[in-house]
Design an enzyme around this catalytic site. Structure first.
Site, short mmCIF file in Angstrom:
data_model
loop_
_atom_site.label_atom_id
_atom_site.label_comp_id
_atom_site.label_asym_id
_atom_site.label_seq_id
_atom_site.Cartn_x
_atom_site.Cartn_y
_atom_site.Cartn_z
N ASN A 11 6.29 -4.94 -5.19
CA ASN A 11 5.67 -5.90 -4.27
C ASN A 11 5.35 -7.18 -5.05
O ASN A 11 4.44 -7.20 -5.86
CB ASN A 11 4.38 -5.26 -3.69
CG ASN A 11 3.61 -6.21 -2.80
OD1 ASN A 11 4.08 -7.29 -2.46
ND2 ASN A 11 2.40 -5.80 -2.43
N LYS A 13 4.26 -9.90 -3.92
CA LYS A 13 3.13 -10.62 -3.30
C LYS A 13 3.47 -12.12 -3.12
O LYS A 13 4.64 -12.44 -2.94
CB LYS A 13 1.86 -10.39 -4.11
CG LYS A 13 1.59 -8.89 -4.30
CD LYS A 13 0.21 -8.58 -4.76
CE LYS A 13 0.08 -7.06 -4.88
NZ LYS A 13 -1.25 -6.65 -5.28
N HIS A 96 -1.53 -3.05 3.89
CA HIS A 96 -1.86 -3.25 2.47
C HIS A 96 -3.32 -3.70 2.40
O HIS A 96 -3.80 -4.42 3.27
CB HIS A 96 -0.93 -4.30 1.87
CG HIS A 96 -1.09 -4.41 0.39
ND1 HIS A 96 -2.12 -5.13 -0.18
CD2 HIS A 96 -0.37 -3.88 -0.64
CE1 HIS A 96 -2.03 -5.02 -1.51
NE2 HIS A 96 -0.97 -4.28 -1.81
N GLU A 98 -4.76 -5.91 0.82
CA GLU A 98 -4.98 -7.37 0.91
C GLU A 98 -4.89 -7.83 2.36
O GLU A 98 -5.57 -8.77 2.76
CB GLU A 98 -3.99 -8.10 0.00
CG GLU A 98 -4.37 -7.91 -1.47
CD GLU A 98 -3.21 -7.84 -2.44
OE1 GLU A 98 -2.11 -8.30 -2.12
OE2 GLU A 98 -3.43 -7.29 -3.55
N GLU A 168 -3.27 3.81 -2.14
CA GLU A 168 -3.61 2.68 -3.00
C GLU A 168 -5.12 2.46 -2.97
O GLU A 168 -5.63 1.73 -2.11
CB GLU A 168 -2.92 1.41 -2.50
CG GLU A 168 -1.42 1.46 -2.56
CD GLU A 168 -0.86 0.08 -2.86
OE1 GLU A 168 -0.18 -0.06 -3.87
OE2 GLU A 168 -1.13 -0.85 -2.10
N GLY A 174 -4.53 -4.47 -8.74
CA GLY A 174 -4.62 -5.74 -9.46
C GLY A 174 -5.80 -5.83 -10.42
O GLY A 174 -6.16 -6.92 -10.85
N SER A 214 -2.29 -0.92 -10.09
CA SER A 214 -2.23 -1.20 -11.54
C SER A 214 -1.27 -0.28 -12.30
O SER A 214 -1.55 0.07 -13.44
CB SER A 214 -3.64 -1.13 -12.15
OG SER A 214 -4.44 -2.16 -11.62
N GLY A 235 2.77 -3.62 -8.05
CA GLY A 235 2.51 -5.04 -7.82
C GLY A 235 2.85 -5.84 -9.07
O GLY A 235 4.01 -6.13 -9.35
P1 PGA Z 1 -0.88 -3.89 -8.62
O1 PGA Z 1 -0.63 -4.00 -7.06
O2 PGA Z 1 0.21 -3.00 -9.18
O3 PGA Z 1 -0.78 -5.30 -9.14
O4 PGA Z 1 -2.22 -3.29 -8.80
C1 PGA Z 1 -0.28 -2.86 -6.32
C2 PGA Z 1 -0.18 -3.22 -4.87
O5 PGA Z 1 -0.88 -4.12 -4.42
O6 PGA Z 1 0.61 -2.61 -4.14
#
Ligand code: PGA
Length: 259
Positions: A11, A13, A96, A98, A168, A174, A214, A235
């Protein structure tokens, strides 16, 4: 786990413009090997999907939309529908964290999007996960339950295997603060038992369940080794071609071990 194929989704983003996305795809195309038992999916910015769909070797990578609107067409200024994405993407992220937390998407929105994806031949990746405070309050199971019921309410047991669930935990996204494999196992066992309760064992066992939060080239193997984990939603590390390539290789190694 569901089947012997691991799913790795990158992803990107809101990073990389169209040209940069194209370059990143080129890099990945050179370094990521195609394996029969690993499906690799890229979720670039919406803006780059069309370009990448013409550029991509579809046997090497599939594409995913990071978001879409649930109506098929009409007067919805600024939105892009699953119908418009049909033929361009194979997967679509839904719910997601976010989207839920920054854009206040509700379970009602995620439900409509899961349905819209299925209606348009796109596999929805329903993301679920608790916040740090929900976790501290011991509410993880309930939150997962509510988000699953909320997201899947209109889906039949025949349609269920088209859905992918990504666990998640919000506090792990993140932050560099990735979940312990034991926590991931516990959460996914709970997700699968809730799916069984709702749809019966056959349909529930066919659902691929991913971990995301992460994940790095170093930590990927620890999750992929878990029997419960069918793949990863990556991500930050998906923006680093070397790290993402390593993660795909780790998936291949673990899928080989399962076969
Ligand atoms: P990240 O994001 O690997 O940067 O933690 C994962 C995601 O948002 O799917």
């Amino acid at each position: 786990m569901a089947g012997d194929k691991k799913l790795i989704i990158g992803n990107w983003k809101m990073n990389l413009g169209v040209h940069e996305s194209s370059l990143h795809l080129h890099k990945l195309a050179d370094s990521v090997k195609t394996h029969r038992n690993v499906e690799v999916v890229l979720a670039p910015t919406m803006l780059a999907l069309q370009t990448l769909s013409l550029q991509v070797n579809h046997r090497q990578f599939k594409l995913a939309a990071q978001n879409f609107y649930w109506r098929d067409h009409g007067a919805y200024t600024g939105e892009v529908s699953a119908t418009q994405l049909r033929g361009i993407v194979s997967y679509g992220l839904v719910g997601h964290s976010e989207r839920r937390h920054v854009f206040h998407e509700s379970d009602k929105d995620t439900r409509a999007k899961v349905q819209a994806a299925i209606r348009n031949g796109i596999r929805p990746v329903l993301c679920v996960g608790e916040t740090a405070s929900e976790r501290a309050a011991g509410e993880t199971r309930d939150v997962l339950h509510d988000q699953l019921i909320g997201g899947l309410a209109n889906i039949t047991s025949d349609e269920l295997p088209e859905v992918i669930v990504a666990y998640e935990p919000v506090w792990a996204i993140g932050t560099g603060n990735n979940a312990l494999p034991t926590d991931v196992t516990e959460a996914i066992v709970s997700i699968r038992s809730q799916l069984k309760h709702l749809y019966g064992a056959k349909a529930a066992n066919a659902v691929q369940v991913l971990y995301g939060g992460s994940v790095t080239a170093d930590s990927a193997a620890d999750y992929l080794a878990l029997h419960e984990v069918d793949g990863l939603l990556v991500g930050g590390a998906s923006l680093d071609a070397h790290a993402f390539t390593t993660i795909v290789e780790k998936a291949f190694q673990s899928a080989k071990g399962d076969a």
